[in-house]
Enzyme design. Structure first.
Site, PDB file in Angstrom:
ATOM      1  N   SER A 177      29.570  30.208  41.372  1.00 48.87           N
ATOM      2  CA  SER A 177      29.166  31.524  40.887  1.00 48.87           C
ATOM      3  C   SER A 177      28.101  31.489  39.813  1.00 48.87           C
ATOM      4  O   SER A 177      27.357  32.468  39.654  1.00 48.87           O
ATOM      5  CB  SER A 177      30.384  32.290  40.367  1.00 48.87           C
ATOM      6  OG  SER A 177      31.004  31.581  39.306  1.00 48.87           O
ATOM      7  N   HIS A 205      31.498  34.377  46.941  1.00 48.74           N
ATOM      8  CA  HIS A 205      30.072  34.696  46.937  1.00 48.74           C
ATOM      9  C   HIS A 205      29.384  34.357  48.257  1.00 48.74           C
ATOM     10  O   HIS A 205      28.158  34.477  48.357  1.00 48.74           O
ATOM     11  CB  HIS A 205      29.384  33.965  45.783  1.00 48.74           C
ATOM     12  CG  HIS A 205      29.881  34.394  44.445  1.00 48.74           C
ATOM     13  ND1 HIS A 205      29.367  35.483  43.773  1.00 48.74           N
ATOM     14  CD2 HIS A 205      30.859  33.893  43.644  1.00 48.74           C
ATOM     15  CE1 HIS A 205      29.999  35.627  42.628  1.00 48.74           C
ATOM     16  NE2 HIS A 205      30.918  34.682  42.530  1.00 48.74           N
ATOM     17  N   LYS A 237      32.403  41.955  45.869  1.00 50.31           N
ATOM     18  CA  LYS A 237      31.035  41.436  45.778  1.00 50.31           C
ATOM     19  C   LYS A 237      30.221  41.969  46.958  1.00 50.31           C
ATOM     20  O   LYS A 237      29.796  43.109  46.932  1.00 50.31           O
ATOM     21  CB  LYS A 237      31.077  39.929  45.661  1.00 50.31           C
ATOM     22  CG  LYS A 237      31.783  39.513  44.354  1.00 50.31           C
ATOM     23  CD  LYS A 237      31.918  38.053  44.167  1.00 50.31           C
ATOM     24  CE  LYS A 237      32.509  37.733  42.793  1.00 50.31           C
ATOM     25  NZ  LYS A 237      33.889  38.239  42.597  1.00 50.31           N
TER      26      LYS A 237
END
Length: 387
Positions: A177, A205, A237
């Protein structure tokens, strides 16, 4: 002597490590109102621009009309709605797993999964740069906890060879990240298999971003449940909503329902959030052009940054950090960008190692060419490169 919070805060301030909250006065988007100013947002994890998408917002409103605002209880009491169940089934299908299990946050998912799968007498092996939730899960599990050097499959192999634990769990981020690089999953899968260990990947992610169909880092590498039995993903996300999930075999998910404390002992997320996420998941599937625009923006930014002399490494995803070094210098660079109308956070220890404070730049499918080029121009002025 009693703990003195005022003195502790002064020490944090002295290291230029004090964190201040910004007040966002409107919805998440690439153009946001922050502390009374309009700024171009280059630090959000809303990679596909879905957090304020009309179809997602409408699904949330319909969800409130049908289900109300709160879930009322934990999943195992009376909080597990048909909306939750439908989302779990759709996430399982999307990730190619028999089952999926919703958690209220990504942090809770990682704490719950790691501590349910490993305990006293077991061993947990984690990448040194894993997210804090993964590291905390390993520490709180009660298992023997060992960190291996970042992305070093050979070091992991040596550590597994020395372990005498019956149950061994290898845990890694898929996309790191703060650095934006990918875990070497094919090598880690081989090492874990040969070392008689489970492999758990947090694809927070990568989900929605990587792979031809946005199914994440496992699709990117062509891996499946055999190589990676334990998969965790977040909904806040690329999917633009809130919450998280674990996906795996029928037995593993059933076991987590029985033993993952952060699932058993917390209120289920609102059903309306589940409905909104189902809409997001449909958009990920039906609009591949969003991923295409995101990756085009990443390429445009990287080409421009390279021409300015910035070294970004081999980073394929939307996280493109510029390492500055000293905390004060990173804060100053962030401030200068803010003066030019660009919102970019300065990330400092303990989130990243000492001496590696950075600007964590994230790209979105919603950024325009003009916004990307504007950021590059601002970076040239805010972070001058040595000749």
């Amino acid at each position: 002597m009693a703990f003195d919070p005022a003195a502790a805060l002064q020490a944090i301030e002295a290291r230029d490590a004090y964190r201040r909250r910004r007040i966002v006065e409107g919805p998440q988007d690439v153009q946001v109102a922050v502390d009374g100013r309009s700024m171009v947002n280059f630090c959000s994890n809303d990679y596909l621009g879905l957090a304020n998408h009309p179809a997602v917002a409408e699904a949330f409103r319909r969800g409130v009309d049908r289900w109300g605002v709160g879930s009322g209880a934990s999943h195992l009491v009376c909080g597990h709605s048909a909306a939750h169940h439908a989302l779990e089934e759709e996430l399982a299908e999307f990730t190619g797993r028999p089952r999926a299990l919703l958690f209220s946050t990504g942090y809770m998912a990682n704490l719950g999964v790691v501590s349910a799968l490993a305990g006293r007498g077991d061993a947990v092996f984690e990448d040194r740069l894993n997210h804090a939730s993964l590291l905390d899960g390993g520490l709180l599990s009660g298992a023997r906890f060992q960190r291996y050097p970042h992305a070093d499959a050979r070091a992991l192999e040596a550590a597994l060879a020395q372990s005498r634990a019956q149950t061994r769990l290898v845990v890694t981020d898929g996309v790191f990240s703060m650095d934006g690089d990918l875990a070497p999953l094919p090598e880690l899968a081989r090492v874990a298999r040969n070392g008689r260990a489970w492999l758990m990947v947090d694809d927070a992610h990568g989900l929605g971003v990587l792979g031809a169909e946005g199914r994440g880092i496992l699709e990117h590498f062509g891996l499946g449940e055999t190589e990676v039995p334990v998969l965790v993903g977040t909904l806040g996300k690329a999917l633009g909503t809130f919450g998280a999930f674990a996906a795996g075999s029928e037995d593993m998910i059933d076991y987590l329902i029985q033993r993952a404390r952060t699932y058993v002992y917390t209120t289920a997320l609102p059903p309306a959030v589940a409905e909104a996420t189902r809409a997001s998941l449909r958009l990920v599937r039906e609009e591949p052009e969003r991923r295409e625009r995101l990756h085009r923006n990443v390429r445009r930014f990287r080409a421009g940054a390279a021409s300015l002399g910035f070294e970004l490494g081999d980073l394929a995803g939307p996280i493109q950090p510029i390492v500055i070094g000293a905390n004060a210098d990173a804060l100053e660079a962030s401030r200068r960008l803010g003066e030019r109308g660009f919102l970019v956070s300065a990330i400092r220890p303990p989130t990243v190692p000492e001496g590696t404070a950075r600007l964590r730049i994230t790209l979105s499918a919603s950024h325009t060419d003009e916004q990307v080029d504007g950021l590059l121009e601002a970076l040239a002025a805010a972070v001058p490169q040595e000749a």
